[in-house]
Design an enzyme around this catalytic site. Structure first.
Site, mmCIF file in Angstrom:
data_model
loop_
_atom_site.group_PDB
_atom_site.id
_atom_site.type_symbol
_atom_site.label_atom_id
_atom_site.label_comp_id
_atom_site.label_asym_id
_atom_site.label_seq_id
_atom_site.Cartn_x
_atom_site.Cartn_y
_atom_site.Cartn_z
ATOM 1 N N CYS A 76 30.520 65.501 42.697
ATOM 2 C CA CYS A 76 29.319 64.998 42.026
ATOM 3 C C CYS A 76 29.135 63.547 42.461
ATOM 4 O O CYS A 76 30.038 62.720 42.268
ATOM 5 C CB CYS A 76 29.516 65.079 40.518
ATOM 6 S SG CYS A 76 28.192 64.349 39.547
ATOM 7 N N ASP A 125 32.148 68.939 38.495
ATOM 8 C CA ASP A 125 30.764 68.460 38.592
ATOM 9 C C ASP A 125 30.162 68.454 37.188
ATOM 10 O O ASP A 125 30.688 69.109 36.278
ATOM 11 C CB ASP A 125 29.919 69.370 39.506
ATOM 12 C CG ASP A 125 28.478 68.877 39.629
ATOM 13 O OD1 ASP A 125 28.273 67.678 39.931
ATOM 14 O OD2 ASP A 125 27.533 69.659 39.405
ATOM 15 N N SER A 126 29.064 67.722 37.025
ATOM 16 C CA SER A 126 28.366 67.731 35.745
ATOM 17 C C SER A 126 27.876 69.143 35.410
ATOM 18 O O SER A 126 27.647 69.443 34.242
ATOM 19 C CB SER A 126 27.178 66.771 35.800
ATOM 20 O OG SER A 126 26.283 67.182 36.811
ATOM 21 N N HIS A 170 23.447 68.965 43.895
ATOM 22 C CA HIS A 170 22.463 69.986 43.496
ATOM 23 C C HIS A 170 21.425 70.234 44.595
ATOM 24 O O HIS A 170 20.842 71.305 44.662
ATOM 25 C CB HIS A 170 21.685 69.519 42.264
ATOM 26 C CG HIS A 170 22.360 69.768 40.961
ATOM 27 N ND1 HIS A 170 23.501 69.122 40.579
ATOM 28 C CD2 HIS A 170 22.032 70.616 39.937
ATOM 29 C CE1 HIS A 170 23.850 69.542 39.354
ATOM 30 N NE2 HIS A 170 22.974 70.444 38.959
ATOM 31 N N CYS A 183 23.220 64.290 46.517
ATOM 32 C CA CYS A 183 23.401 64.911 45.198
ATOM 33 C C CYS A 183 23.760 66.353 45.488
ATOM 34 O O CYS A 183 23.078 67.016 46.291
ATOM 35 C CB CYS A 183 22.124 64.830 44.369
ATOM 36 S SG CYS A 183 22.218 65.830 42.851
ATOM 37 N N GLU A 203 17.991 72.923 37.931
ATOM 38 C CA GLU A 203 18.741 73.534 36.821
ATOM 39 C C GLU A 203 17.871 74.573 36.099
ATOM 40 O O GLU A 203 18.384 75.536 35.541
ATOM 41 C CB GLU A 203 19.200 72.456 35.832
ATOM 42 C CG GLU A 203 20.244 71.522 36.409
ATOM 43 C CD GLU A 203 21.650 71.800 35.873
ATOM 44 O OE1 GLU A 203 21.769 72.299 34.765
ATOM 45 O OE2 GLU A 203 22.618 71.491 36.601
HETATM 46 N N1 DGL Z 1 25.340 67.041 41.096
HETATM 47 C C1 DGL Z 1 25.299 65.679 40.665
HETATM 48 C C2 DGL Z 1 25.347 64.731 41.850
HETATM 49 O O1 DGL Z 1 25.829 65.062 42.913
HETATM 50 C C3 DGL Z 1 24.131 65.248 39.809
HETATM 51 C C4 DGL Z 1 23.666 66.132 38.748
HETATM 52 C C5 DGL Z 1 23.391 65.419 37.464
HETATM 53 O O2 DGL Z 1 22.466 64.598 37.373
HETATM 54 O O3 DGL Z 1 24.145 65.722 36.543
HETATM 55 O O4 DGL Z 1 24.919 63.610 41.726
#
Ligand code: DGL
Length: 274
Positions: free
Chosen positions: A74, A11-12, A195, A193, A159
């Site tokens: 991600c 993931d990012s 997150h 997403c 974050e």
């Molecule tokens: N967790 C990432 C997703 O599912 C996005 C986070 C980011 O913007 O880096 O899209």
């Protein structure tokens, strides 16, 4: 080819840990290697080429650790990098390895949740602008109507550890309101997403009771279990020791502290300089 190695999860940053948590619960027997590209997160508003370049670099590092199978946990990377990786990079450079995303498995089941046939999708700017969800869902549930809303400020507040703050109230009401104003018939809202599950308690405060909120962790985990059953040649290349290693491209102690919120368990991380 006899070497057995962990499943890679990418993931990012922290978000993929919400998916990894569900995967490890469903498939505890395997070894795992998680990589969060925290030094370059968030990816959400970055260009197509940048997201592909960052993701491919991380994927190649996991291949160098011998992971034969990598899950892009991600949505942004799945929306913007996966197609090039699957169709161009892997055949040319790693024909034996596999990279899977989170959008297809989610699209495969999302139609089963809705009674009205009207589904809302919340994601990063990159995921929403790519139209990956409407396009994938149209192939599998052509009758389904999909409404989308980008939530560019959700990842930054998550974050920053502000997912339970007044700022979160404001931003949840703002983006959720914009999504729901598109149709009164929406009865299912997808958190597209990885997150966003951290914002679920707040989202549920603002979501009308008749609307179902869907996170991807369990969906991706059961899709992976199914994939491994259908691909014994890949399954036999995976090591089984029940271990989990965590790597981050940024500060490891910060990753351990924040990451444990997403993973819902303490974790130890190693810094990786890419
Ligand atoms: N967790 C990432 C997703 O599912 C996005 C986070 C980011 O913007 O880096 O899209």
């Amino acid at each position: 080819m006899n070497l057995q190695a962990p499943i890679g999860i990418f993931d990012s940053g922290y978000g993929g840990l919400t998916v990894f948590r569900a995967i490890r619960e469903a498939l505890p027997q395997y070894d795992y290697l998680y990589l969060g590209d925290n030094a370059r997160a968030p990816y959400g508003s970055r260009s197509f080429d940048t997201i592909h370049a960052y993701t491919w670099q991380c994927v190649q590092w996991m291949f160098a650790q011998h992971c034969p199978l990598i899950i892009l946990a991600c949505n942004t990377a799945s929306a913007k990098a996966l197609r090039n990786i699957q169709q161009r990079d892997l055949p040319a450079l790693h024909p034996q390895e596999r990279v899977l995303g989170v959008i297809r498995p989610t699209a495969e089941v999302i139609g089963n949740y809705s009674l009205t046939g009207h589904v809302g999708v919340l994601g990063t700017k990159g995921t929403i602008q790519s139209d990956s969800y409407p396009l994938e869902i149209a192939k599998l549930f052509p009758q389904l109507k999909v409404y989308q809303q980008a939530c560019p400020l959700w990842v930054p507040i998550i974050e920053a550890g502000e997912h339970d703050s007044p700022a979160a109230d404001y931003l949840v009401e703002k983006y959720l309101g914009s999504l729901l104003s598109q149709s009164r018939d929406i009865d299912t809202v997808l958190l597209a997403c990885t997150h966003y599950p951290l914002l679920s308690p707040k989202i549920l405060e603002y979501l009308p009771e008749h609307i179902r909120l869907i996170s991807q962790g369990d969906i991706v985990a059961s899709s992976l279990a199914d994939y491994l059953l259908r691909h014994p040649e890949m399954d036999s290349r995976l090591s089984r020791g029940g271990s989990s290693l965590f790597f981050t491209t940024d500060d490891e102690s910060e990753f351990e502290e924040k990451g444990s919120l997403f993973f819902e368990k303490p974790l130890r991380a190693t810094h990786l300089f890419l």
